[in-house]
Design an enzyme around this catalytic site. Structure first.
Site, short mmCIF file in Angstrom:
data_model
loop_
_atom_site.label_atom_id
_atom_site.label_comp_id
_atom_site.label_asym_id
_atom_site.label_seq_id
_atom_site.Cartn_x
_atom_site.Cartn_y
_atom_site.Cartn_z
N ASP A 16 -42.27 -11.04 14.55
CA ASP A 16 -43.62 -11.61 14.48
C ASP A 16 -44.46 -10.95 13.39
OD1 ASP A 16 -42.70 -12.77 16.93
OD2 ASP A 16 -43.46 -11.03 18.01
N GLU A 196 -45.29 -22.19 19.33
CA GLU A 196 -45.95 -20.88 19.33
C GLU A 196 -46.04 -20.35 17.90
OE1 GLU A 196 -43.42 -18.43 21.80
OE2 GLU A 196 -42.08 -17.95 20.13
#
Length: 321
Positions: A16, A196
């Site tokens: 991420d 997401e």
């Protein structure tokens, strides 16, 4: 051609990844730290400097409560002269159910240098309904601050959808909270039904939002949403969605599950996609326990219609001079 060759991975074992290039000439980096118990900040004068550059743990998980476990996907933003970090965290009493108990939180630092000063907890970003929520990002447009995030709606099939809202300040939503995207195509629903990891880039008269879908193994891939910059961004009909992923695993280059990206720029002005990917197909029972998602970066281009062309994940170049 780029001013410098980006040597991948830019940081090992950081899923991420979020990179922001500030006016002080530094690239600031953060991402999910294995063990999911802290938030780490790095900086370097180049993307290659991030691997061994200045590194500081700026926040630790609480001993108990809703910010004590599974600290995921921090992002650093500079908004109106202050630094903000957005992240998701879970409650220690409910960590075994990872699909339900995350919430979104904000840290603020008023210092000019985010490696100094104090990171103050501004609390939870409260949405229209209480449920699993994570992966928030922000962007400013036409004098307004917007928030994009992923959240589970108990009445919508799937694990998480994308939502968009205006903000009254960097930790408070205001007004309409719009459902932006749901997992609807086959590529978004492998393992889990997921939208997401949104990231925003404004170019060529459009607002582009990339996002990631499916489970976090080799099936993870990136999708694309876009709207005209002069449209009402809180009108769902302003938004369009690609039916196919725009960035996916590359067997040829041994890069699997690319996604949860951010954007930055080289000093020469070229746009850079920052993302994580695995060097092999996942072989852990729970992919989230496999730390081999490494942060990578590569220059991308734009086509004649003004849309991003990401290509495919490039091969690792560790050791290249």
């Amino acid at each position: 051609m780029p001013m410098e060759s980006i040597i991948n991975p830019i940081v090992y074992e950081r899923a991420d990844p979020w990179v922001y290039r500030h006016s002080d000439g530094y690239y600031y980096f953060t991402g999910s730290v294995p063990g999911y118990q802290s938030i780490e900040l790095r900086r370097g004068k180049s993307l290659n400097d991030l691997r061994d550059g200045d590194t500081k743990t700026i926040w630790q998980a609480h001993e108990s409560g809703n910010q004590s476990q599974l600290i995921w996907a921090p992002e650093i933003h500079f908004i109106d002269g202050k630094w903000y970090i957005y992240f998701a965290a879970s409650n220690d009493e409910e960590v075994r159910d990872r699909t339900r108990h995350h919430r979104m939180f904000v840290l603020e630092n008023t210092s000019e240098d985010p490696f100094t000063g104090t990171w103050e907890e501004k609390g939870q970003v409260v949405t229209a309904f209480e449920s699993f929520s994570l992966d928030a990002t922000t962007f400013q447009h036409q004098g307004k601050l917007y928030y994009v995030w992923a959240q589970l709606d108990p009445i919508v099939p799937g694990n998480s959808n994308l939502y968009l809202s205006e903000m009254s300040n960097p930790w408070t939503l205001t007004g309409k909270q719009m459902l932006l995207s749901i997992p609807e195509y086959d590529w978004e629903k492998i393992g889990f039904m997921v939208n997401e990891g949104p990231a925003v880039i404004k170019r060529n008269g459009k607002i582009f939002i990339t996002y990631s879908g499916s489970a976090t193994d080799e099936n993870y891939a990136m999708g694309l949403l876009w709207a005209d910059e002069n449209e009402n961004l809180l009108d769902p009909y302003a938004w369009h969605k690609s039916a196919e992923p725009v960035f996916a695993s590359s067997e040829k280059n041994h890069q699997y599950g690319p996604g949860h990206n951010s954007f930055t720029v080289l000093p020469t002005g070229e746009d850079v996609l920052v993302y994580h990917a695995r060097p092999k197909k996942n072989d852990f029972a729970d992919p989230l326990n496999n730390p081999d998602r490494h942060a990578r970066a590569q220059v991308f281009t734009w086509n004649e219609a003004g849309f991003p062309v990401f290509g495919e994940p490039i091969a690792d170049e560790l050791g290249k001079e």
